[in-house]
Scaffold this motif. Structure first.
Motif, mmCIF file in Angstrom:
data_model
loop_
_atom_site.group_PDB
_atom_site.id
_atom_site.type_symbol
_atom_site.label_atom_id
_atom_site.label_comp_id
_atom_site.label_asym_id
_atom_site.label_seq_id
_atom_site.Cartn_x
_atom_site.Cartn_y
_atom_site.Cartn_z
ATOM 1 N N ASP A 733 0.751 -1.274 0.066
ATOM 2 C CA ASP A 733 0.093 -0.023 -0.035
ATOM 3 C C ASP A 733 0.788 1.397 -0.085
ATOM 4 O O ASP A 733 0.519 2.273 -0.295
ATOM 5 C CB ASP A 733 -0.912 0.055 1.161
ATOM 6 N N THR A 734 2.144 0.932 0.356
ATOM 7 C CA THR A 734 2.882 2.263 0.445
ATOM 8 C C THR A 734 3.685 2.895 -0.923
ATOM 9 O O THR A 734 4.182 1.894 -1.565
ATOM 10 C CB THR A 734 4.129 1.890 1.393
ATOM 11 N N PRO A 735 3.295 4.039 -1.250
ATOM 12 C CA PRO A 735 3.730 4.349 -2.452
ATOM 13 C C PRO A 735 5.055 4.820 -2.510
ATOM 14 O O PRO A 735 5.881 4.800 -1.488
ATOM 15 C CB PRO A 735 2.907 5.784 -2.657
ATOM 16 N N THR A 736 5.718 5.215 -3.593
ATOM 17 C CA THR A 736 6.778 5.975 -3.823
ATOM 18 C C THR A 736 6.793 7.139 -2.743
ATOM 19 O O THR A 736 5.810 8.147 -2.826
ATOM 20 C CB THR A 736 7.449 6.371 -5.292
ATOM 21 N N ILE A 737 7.931 7.557 -1.991
ATOM 22 C CA ILE A 737 7.964 8.690 -1.186
ATOM 23 C C ILE A 737 9.280 9.393 -1.456
ATOM 24 O O ILE A 737 10.190 9.189 -0.711
ATOM 25 C CB ILE A 737 7.741 8.290 0.292
ATOM 26 N N PRO A 738 9.414 10.323 -2.350
ATOM 27 C CA PRO A 738 10.549 11.048 -2.561
ATOM 28 C C PRO A 738 10.650 11.954 -1.410
ATOM 29 O O PRO A 738 9.540 12.533 -1.309
ATOM 30 C CB PRO A 738 10.568 11.564 -4.128
ATOM 31 N N VAL A 739 11.664 12.392 -1.015
ATOM 32 C CA VAL A 739 11.935 13.435 -0.010
ATOM 33 C C VAL A 739 13.014 14.603 -0.428
ATOM 34 O O VAL A 739 14.088 14.154 -0.768
ATOM 35 C CB VAL A 739 12.292 12.539 1.426
ATOM 36 N N ASP A 740 12.362 15.596 -0.114
ATOM 37 C CA ASP A 740 13.235 16.943 -0.442
ATOM 38 C C ASP A 740 13.565 17.611 0.971
ATOM 39 O O ASP A 740 12.739 17.870 1.596
ATOM 40 C CB ASP A 740 12.496 17.848 -1.351
ATOM 41 N N VAL A 741 14.926 17.498 1.530
ATOM 42 C CA VAL A 741 15.094 18.074 2.829
ATOM 43 C C VAL A 741 15.743 19.215 2.590
ATOM 44 O O VAL A 741 16.878 19.421 1.978
ATOM 45 C CB VAL A 741 16.172 17.083 3.426
ATOM 46 N N LEU A 742 15.224 20.393 3.279
ATOM 47 C CA LEU A 742 15.639 21.660 3.347
ATOM 48 C C LEU A 742 16.570 21.725 4.649
ATOM 49 O O LEU A 742 16.016 21.159 5.713
ATOM 50 C CB LEU A 742 14.696 22.744 3.455
ATOM 51 N N GLU A 743 17.578 22.519 4.995
ATOM 52 C CA GLU A 743 17.964 22.662 6.354
ATOM 53 C C GLU A 743 18.427 24.333 6.410
ATOM 54 O O GLU A 743 19.554 24.790 6.122
ATOM 55 C CB GLU A 743 19.476 22.000 6.240
ATOM 56 N N LEU A 744 17.424 24.883 6.969
ATOM 57 C CA LEU A 744 17.462 26.287 7.130
ATOM 58 C C LEU A 744 17.509 26.369 8.740
ATOM 59 O O LEU A 744 16.463 26.024 9.583
ATOM 60 C CB LEU A 744 16.130 27.079 6.442
ATOM 61 N N ALA A 745 18.684 26.650 9.187
ATOM 62 C CA ALA A 745 18.942 26.538 10.623
ATOM 63 C C ALA A 745 17.972 27.706 11.529
ATOM 64 O O ALA A 745 17.701 28.843 11.466
ATOM 65 C CB ALA A 745 20.338 26.969 10.935
ATOM 66 N N ASP A 746 17.581 26.920 12.584
ATOM 67 C CA ASP A 746 16.891 27.911 13.902
ATOM 68 C C ASP A 746 17.759 28.301 14.828
ATOM 69 O O ASP A 746 18.447 27.231 15.239
ATOM 70 C CB ASP A 746 15.853 26.963 14.350
ATOM 71 N N GLU A 747 18.400 29.524 14.893
ATOM 72 C CA GLU A 747 19.580 29.884 15.650
ATOM 73 C C GLU A 747 19.268 29.636 17.267
ATOM 74 O O GLU A 747 20.198 29.671 17.948
ATOM 75 C CB GLU A 747 19.527 31.169 15.421
ATOM 76 N N HIS A 748 17.981 29.264 17.608
ATOM 77 C CA HIS A 748 17.587 29.043 18.875
ATOM 78 C C HIS A 748 17.891 27.612 19.298
ATOM 79 O O HIS A 748 17.928 27.391 20.657
ATOM 80 C CB HIS A 748 16.151 29.492 19.298
ATOM 81 N N ALA A 749 18.031 26.549 18.266
ATOM 82 C CA ALA A 749 18.274 25.361 18.588
ATOM 83 C C ALA A 749 19.384 24.612 18.752
ATOM 84 O O ALA A 749 20.416 25.237 17.859
ATOM 85 C CB ALA A 749 17.289 24.526 17.630
ATOM 86 N N PRO A 750 19.843 23.676 19.177
ATOM 87 C CA PRO A 750 20.933 23.040 19.096
ATOM 88 C C PRO A 750 21.513 22.439 17.708
ATOM 89 O O PRO A 750 20.553 22.194 16.899
ATOM 90 C CB PRO A 750 21.032 21.692 19.988
ATOM 91 N N TYR A 751 22.576 23.120 17.228
ATOM 92 C CA TYR A 751 22.850 22.857 15.809
ATOM 93 C C TYR A 751 21.999 23.581 14.750
ATOM 94 O O TYR A 751 22.135 23.107 13.648
ATOM 95 C CB TYR A 751 23.099 21.246 15.420
ATOM 96 N N GLY A 752 21.197 24.265 15.009
ATOM 97 C CA GLY A 752 20.080 24.891 14.210
ATOM 98 C C GLY A 752 19.023 23.733 13.881
ATOM 99 O O GLY A 752 18.186 24.181 13.089
ATOM 100 N N LEU A 753 19.004 22.660 14.624
ATOM 101 C CA LEU A 753 17.951 21.397 14.184
ATOM 102 C C LEU A 753 16.472 22.004 14.428
ATOM 103 O O LEU A 753 16.088 22.787 14.990
ATOM 104 C CB LEU A 753 18.280 20.261 14.775
ATOM 105 N N ARG A 754 15.587 21.172 13.872
ATOM 106 C CA ARG A 754 14.198 21.307 13.895
ATOM 107 C C ARG A 754 13.771 19.957 14.200
ATOM 108 O O ARG A 754 13.965 19.058 13.361
ATOM 109 C CB ARG A 754 13.649 22.207 12.639
ATOM 110 N N GLY A 755 12.822 19.654 15.172
ATOM 111 C CA GLY A 755 11.896 18.495 15.276
ATOM 112 C C GLY A 755 11.223 17.933 13.961
ATOM 113 O O GLY A 755 10.817 18.983 13.424
ATOM 114 N N ILE A 756 11.430 16.697 13.692
ATOM 115 C CA ILE A 756 10.778 16.544 12.489
ATOM 116 C C ILE A 756 9.876 15.192 12.410
ATOM 117 O O ILE A 756 9.124 15.141 11.352
ATOM 118 C CB ILE A 756 11.965 16.090 11.421
ATOM 119 N N GLY A 757 9.614 14.401 13.424
ATOM 120 C CA GLY A 757 8.977 13.238 13.351
ATOM 121 C C GLY A 757 7.424 13.489 12.950
ATOM 122 O O GLY A 757 6.910 12.357 12.504
#
Length: 793
Positions: A733-757
């Motif tokens: 049932d699972t389709p093709t899932i192409p993923v486009d990842v942007l990395e625009l840093a959040d200056e308030h977060a460790p390493y600029g990361l953003r929670g993603i799950g």
């Protein structure tokens, strides 16, 4: 799997292999795919007993009597417990409101509520003994929806409520209510050239993790208990368990066991207290493992919802106002409903600029199954409705649905309906541009020169269609999700890091209470330690309550919070190691005092790259061992009248384009592709990032076209508590899932990361619905879409 990575401005490079930014492999990956990984259900102890829970067969009834005599007389049975056997005056627990009885007392409030416990020398003996317990019920009226819950003569699900929400709700059968009012929606509506409204229904979704609830409780010589359990938040469990047992928290020692998935369903307690009670009563280790049927009753689900929305827009496509009302069914007990209400309200208009809003969200007490946390946590239900509305308004204006969204897309600096300014990147328009610009998959892929491939047809291997009535649809959606605990909650995490020399090599040991439920924290923590401490060897200790709390593995917060705690502690350890070096070698080399010193590749180096000493020589026999807490910037509770307040610490964004093929005669749907673009701030482990996005996307697909717990509206009994009748997407049932990842840093977060799950779970559902609508021309205002909704049968 196409991945485009836009560089972050806060990238930290490391010369140590396996550091942040690299796709390191999971240490438990091979064990899991080969079936050798030890889950909590695999626990074993000498002289172990088995526990079993007797559950109610009705949804709302007074308990007239409970007769346990026949069960107690069964050979091999060591204990049978009911409410009257509980050892302390504390007989209730709960995440936010202590309203859930350990065992039913006086009445049962939902189908499958725990009534009695049995411990026996064999699981089948325990089950048969439980079946001999005689419970006499006197049926009570069933509360199943808002009308029955808030009627003037409504039966109260909880009599004599006494909690901090009661003063802010119009009826005792409402758990929590959160309005948000900003600007003047009535006056703004007068400026609208187009006003569109809609009513939407969101079905009850199950977390459907593959590892059922399970654990092992072992009585200890000091009168305490050691509990090995699959959970999402060890310290929250501890806080609720200890008072019921009448033990200080130090005598309830908890260790995380292998977790077979969670998605919010393990935030609440299941067998934890029951196992401990039986172990302390019998003086023997007690193991409890739910079967699949029991698992459907043993954990909370995603709140089903009814949502009403009104959007207005000018002729040039600018939104004028939004009015909405969101009613969430919380079921019999509060669980996380107050927080889910806050999320649903504060994120209810989506990632768009709207100055004038009038929002109300509330959660009900009913006799339906309890609902609480699930991936997306309130924002999923809202996203389904507001994205359907955006398509409706675009159609009314004759605009392209993506262009209409881009015209109204928020960006950094946008003010949310709660008055909070979004002070980190919010690339909503860009995410939409990326998914729209992707090439579409070929049409009618089942038509090949070698003949039809039925796997590419709606209905798949069931081979019920041959493509004659199949039409294609394309749909778009974008969502906004908060990251971390909100509304003034003291959100913190703790990490203990030890650095020492073992066999001549510097080794770092990281100890946290983070629950690894599949999200990959065990990999990320090692990557952080390698990057910050310049070592190759990193040991991740098992999570337990012998170290400070790491908070829950939920709200997309663990990489931010516990990762931040590991980073914070590693930095402090690094400074201690460098101080040792300065004291030992500083007089021999002036760079020790004047250069910016780093730990890389097992050496102390200057910012110019000159190696000053081996870390092993610096440490010698010393051990540097620190335990520190990490907190993000504070948040505020939303005002209970206006909803104003800086309630969230960070926002995440994802967009999807769904391509579907629908057999309109048979009502069958094939999701061909679900392309996603998401800003992750910084991909600490790119492979894990893509896996999280694809997993969340698939769960959103599930609730779009197949997943729903069906509850009888007259009796509140669950009709489909099994994977035979509750369907989840398989690989077919699972389709093709192409993923486009942007990395625009959040200056308030460790390493600029953003929670993603969580973010990809939001927008995948409405994207699929939008595509099905385009293919069929039907309105389709509920999830999941079933064949009968497409054929009118």
């Amino acid at each position: 799997m196409g991945i485009t990575r836009t560089p972050t401005s806060l990238t930290q490079s490391s010369a140590t292999r396996g550091g942040i930014g690299e796709s390191t492999l999971r240490p438990d990956g091979t064990l899991k795919v080969t079936g050798e990984f030890a889950y909590s259900s695999d626990l074993w102890h000498e002289d172990m007993l088995w526990g079993y829970t007797l559950r109610s067969t009705v949804a709302h009834a007074a308990i007239v009597s409970i007769d346990t005599s026949e069960a107690l007389a069964t050979s091999g049975v060591y204990a049978v417990l009911t409410y009257d056997d509980l050892p302390t005056e504390v007989k209730h627990y709960g995440l936010e409101i202590r309203d859930t009885p350990v065992l039913a007392h006086g009445k049962v409030r939902h189908h499958g509520e725990p009534v009695a416990l049995v411990a026996a020398d064999h699981p089948e003996t325990a089950r048969r003994a439980a079946a001999k317990i005689r419970v006499e019920y006197d049926a009570l009226p069933v509360i199943t929806d808002e009308a029955s819950a808030t009627a003037p003569d409504a039966v109260l699900v909880h009599e004599g409520r006494d909690d901090h929400h009661i003063g802010h709700v119009p009826h005792p059968n409402i758990v929590h209510r959160q309005p948000i009012v900003r600007g003047d929606a009535d006056r703004a509506a007068e400026r609208a050239d187009v006003v569109v409204s809609g009513e939407y229904v969101f079905g009850m979704q199950d977390q459907a993790f593959l590892g059922p609830e399970s654990g092992l409780a072992v009585p200890a010589e000091d009168g305490g208990v050691d509990l090995y359990v699959a959970t999402q938040w060890l310290h929250s469990d501890l806080r609720q368990i200890a008072p019921v047992l009448g033990l200080p928290e130090r005598k309830v020692r908890m260790t995380l066991s292998g977790v077979g998935g969670a998605f919010g369903g393990r935030e609440d307690l299941s067998m934890q207290i029951h196992g401990c009670l039986l172990a302390l009563r019998t003086g023997k280790p007690v193991k409890i493992v739910y079967n699949r049927f029991e698992s459907f009753f043993g954990h909370v689900h995603r709140h089903p919802a009814r949502l009403w929305y009104e959007h207005g827009a000018t002729r040039n496509g600018k939104l004028t106002h939004v009015r909405c009302r969101i009613v969430l069914d919380g079921g019999a007990y509060a669980s996380a409903s107050p927080a889910v209400v806050g999320n649903a309200a504060s994120l209810s208009i989506g990632p768009y600029v709207v100055e004038d809003v009038d929002i109300e969200a509330l959660a009900l007490y009913t006799n339906n199954p309890p609902c609480g946390a699930m991936r997306g946590f309130g924002a999923v239900q809202a996203c389904f409705a507001y994205e359907a509305q955006m398509d409706k308004v675009a159609a009314e204006l004759g605009m392209d649905p993506v262009e209409f969204r881009q015209v109204n897309a928020m960006e950094q600096g946008t003010v949310m309906p709660t008055g909070q300014t979004v002070d980190s990147p919010a690339p909503v328009a860009e995410l939409l541009r990326r998914v729209k610009s992707r090439p579409l998959p070929p049409e009618r892929q089942w038509e090949t020169t070698e003949g039809a491939d039925v796997r590419a047809l709606p209905g798949g291997l069931s081979n019920t269609t041959h493509g004659e009535g199949v039409v294609r649809g394309v749909g778009y959606a974008v969502g906004i999700k908060n990251v971390g605990f909100s509304e003034g909650f003291d959100d913190y995490s703790t990490a203990r890091v030890r650095m020492q020399v073992i066999n001549g090599e510097p080794v770092a040991t990281v100890h946290t209470a983070m629950a690894e439920v599949g999200q990959g924290g065990v990999t990320v923590h090692a990557q952080i330690a390698r990057s910050e401490l310049g070592v190759t060897q990193v040991t991740i200790q098992p999570a337990d309550t012998q170290v400070g709390s790491a908070g829950s593995t939920s709200a997309s917060r663990q990489t931010y919070m516990t990762g931040g705690a590991v980073k914070n502690t590693c930095e402090a350890v690094r400074e201690k190691v460098l101080d040792l070096g300065r004291r030992r070698f500083g007089s021999y080399h002036p760079a020790w005092a004047t250069a910016e010193l780093l730990l890389e590749g097992g050496k102390v180096v200057t910012d110019g790259g000159e190696a000053l000493a081996d870390i092993a020589d610096v440490l010698e026999d010393d051990v540097v061992d620190l335990e520190l807490e990490f907190r993000h910037r504070p948040t505020q509770a939303f005002d209970l009248r206006t909803g104003q307040g800086n309630g969230h610490v960070q926002y995440s964004f994802a967009a999807h384009r769904a391509v579907v093929e629908v057999d309109t005669e048979l009502g069958l749907v094939k999701v061909v592709e679900l392309a996603c673009a998401q800003d992750v701030g910084k991909a600490l482990n790119p492979l894990s990032v893509v896996g999280q996005i694809q997993g969340g996307t698939t769960q959103g697909l599930g609730v779009a076209v197949m997943e729903e717990i069906v509850v009888d509206p007259k009796t509140a009994l669950v009709r489909n508590p099994s994977f035979t009748d509750y369907l989840i997407p398989t690989i077919l049932d699972t389709p093709t899932i192409p993923v486009d990842v942007l990395e625009l840093a959040d200056e308030h977060a460790p390493y600029g990361l953003r929670g993603i799950g969580e973010a990809p779970t939001l927008s995948s559902t409405p994207a699929v619905l939008a595509a099905i609508r385009q293919a069929t021309g039907l309105e389709l205002n509920r999830t999941p879409v079933r064949p009968e909704h497409l054929t009118g049968s």
